[in-house]
Design an enzyme around this catalytic site. Structure first.
Site, PDB file in Angstrom:
ATOM      1  N   HIS A  46      38.186  37.504  38.496  1.00 30.14           N
ATOM      2  CA  HIS A  46      38.168  38.797  39.177  1.00 30.14           C
ATOM      3  C   HIS A  46      38.466  39.936  38.203  1.00 30.14           C
ATOM      4  CE1 HIS A  46      40.336  41.983  41.549  1.00 30.14           C
ATOM      5  NE2 HIS A  46      39.198  41.923  42.203  1.00 30.14           N
ATOM      6  N   GLU A  49      35.398  40.770  36.262  1.00 28.43           N
ATOM      7  CA  GLU A  49      34.497  41.566  37.118  1.00 28.43           C
ATOM      8  C   GLU A  49      34.846  43.053  37.031  1.00 28.43           C
ATOM      9  OE1 GLU A  49      34.570  43.193  41.387  1.00 28.43           O
ATOM     10  OE2 GLU A  49      34.934  41.031  41.451  1.00 28.43           O
ATOM     11  N   HIS A  50      36.136  43.371  37.103  1.00 26.73           N
ATOM     12  CA  HIS A  50      36.572  44.766  36.976  1.00 26.73           C
ATOM     13  C   HIS A  50      36.239  45.331  35.595  1.00 26.73           C
ATOM     14  CE1 HIS A  50      39.369  45.928  40.412  1.00 26.73           C
ATOM     15  NE2 HIS A  50      38.875  44.752  40.779  1.00 26.73           N
ATOM     16  N   GLU A 126      45.778  46.526  43.608  1.00 26.54           N
ATOM     17  CA  GLU A 126      44.926  45.837  44.583  1.00 26.54           C
ATOM     18  C   GLU A 126      45.679  44.665  45.213  1.00 26.54           C
ATOM     19  OE1 GLU A 126      40.433  43.855  44.865  1.00 26.54           O
ATOM     20  OE2 GLU A 126      41.206  44.552  42.935  1.00 26.54           O
TER      21      GLU A 126
END
Length: 417
Positions: A46, A49-50, A126
């Site tokens: 993840h 991905e950022h 997040e």
């Protein structure tokens, strides 16, 4: 017409031309998600991905966004347990720009130490935001408690501690092991010139080579009968009950989807009508299946006042008992199959949905089912098969539980059965 091409280096191109559309969706799919991670670097998929959006050798983060914004398109990405996808949706006249931006991000991202430090803060925020959403958090807790000894149970976002240990070397090493030609699918759906599209993709991906081979052969995961209760000072309690489901690629999944519509999948389902509409015990209640390689899960979720805990669990267990004893009717099954077909066909009207379906199927299964084949599989669901699935999934000796909220006492599932 669906076209499938495997390049010499192993990259697969799967595309569906829809000449009546004016949009085109492009996705780069990689078979790398949280299930591929080691515990100490949980969240790296993840995080990568950022970081892909933070700048390349020729575009800043702002220029990446502006490249797609300026043509009225959309660019985004998502990470799941078994894959990561970077995608765009643009007018068909701008497919070359979309592929150029995605390719630049994919191969030329800088991953500077400064950007890593900044984005780490963003992802930690997040995670904090997710912690403040108990109605979402409880689903992760269920996965963790059922698959506590396997990476499939780890959260996609990672944890505070793991995020602190992820650095540039971690990212480069992980991508070197998982971002591989044979582990990548380029999925395209919409209006395009097929010769030009294939030429563009081959030009951008054809020279990519690696001596490494992807390792996505996951072994069968044990289903742990367990529970996790998180005390949280909130008004509602959120609860998930988990049963062993059906793995990805198994046609029994269609029978489970049909059953889910009847039992808890929508506003006309048994659980919704009984527990919310008739008794007013909850605001939100639903069920859903999750399918992975060699693993499956069936989840029942509800949010309620903690005082309704006992009566809620009693009614759910009674509904499961009634389902196990009496099954479903032919009328219910016929209605459910029409629901499945309707929602599937309506989903095909979006190029993004079609791209998602193509990319995921090719990456996970190595094959594509045409819409006609999907509809045949739904039509083939029989009441006998559904009753087999009921016996297989709804086992009172194989239930796990997760709950978040102001829970006044321990939850012992056995006393409600």
């Amino acid at each position: 017409m669906i076209n499938r091409i495997t390049m010499e280096n192993g990259v697969r191109i799967i595309c569906e031309k829809l000449p009546y559309m004016r949009s085109v969706s492009v996705g780069i799919w990689v078979g790398a998600g949280s299930r591929n991670e080691r515990k100490e670097i949980n969240g790296v998929s993840h995080f990568i991905e950022h970081m892909m959006f933070k700048g390349t050798k020729k575009r800043s983060a702002k220029e990446i966004a502006e490249s797609i914004d300026s043509i009225g398109g959309q660019i985004n990405a998502f990470t799941a347990k078994e894959c990561t996808c970077y995608y765009t949706k643009t007018l068909d006249t701008h497919i070359d720009i979309a592929i150029d931006v995605l390719t630049d991000m994919f191969f030329n991202s800088v991953f500077s130490k400064k950007d890593i430090a900044i984005e780490r803060k963003v992802v930690l925020e997040e995670i904090s935001m997710y912690e403040d959403s108990p109605e979402e958090l409880v689903h992760d807790y269920l996965s963790e408690t059922i698959w506590e000894n396997d990476s499939i149970g780890m959260p996609i976002l990672g944890t505070y501690d793991c995020l602190q240990s992820i650095n540039r070397d971690t990212i480069i090493d992980y991508m070197s092991d998982n971002y591989l030609p044979e582990n990548t699918v380029i999925a395209v759906a919409g209006n395009y010139n097929e010769c030009e599209l294939v030429d563009i993709i081959k030009r951008n991906f054809g020279k990519w080579h690696s001596d490494k081979k992807p390792s996505n052969e996951f072994s069968k995961v044990d289903f742990n009968i367990n529970k996790k209760i998180k005390q949280k000072d909130i008004e509602q309690m959120h609860i998930c009950l988990g049963f062993e489901g059906i793995e990805h690629g198994n046609d029994d999944l269609y029978s489970l989807l049909a059953l889910n519509n009847i039992f808890g999948g929508g506003m006309s389902s048994r659980l919704f009508q009984k527990i919310r509409e008739e008794m007013g015990l909850v605001y939100s209640i639903y069920s859903y299946p999750s399918a992975y390689r060699n693993a499956g899960l069936f989840t029942i979720y509800a949010g309620m006042n903690p005082e309704h805990q006992d009566i809620f669990l009693e009614i759910v267990m009674k509904e499961i008992y009634e389902l196990s004893k009496c099954g479903i009717s032919e009328r219910e099954l016929a209605k459910s199959k029409e629901q499945l077909k309707g929602s599937y066909i309506l989903g095909l009207e979006s190029t993004n949905s079609r791209m998602n379906s193509l990319g995921k199927s090719e990456l996970m299964l190595g094959r594509i089912n045409t819409p006609e084949e999907i509809l045949k599989k739904i039509d083939a669901v029989s009441i006998e098969k559904v009753h087999e699935i009921i016996k297989k999934v709804f086992r009172f000796d194989k239930i796990s539980l997760a709950a978040v909220g102001k829970i006044k006492k321990d939850i012992d599932i056995s006393k409600y059965i």
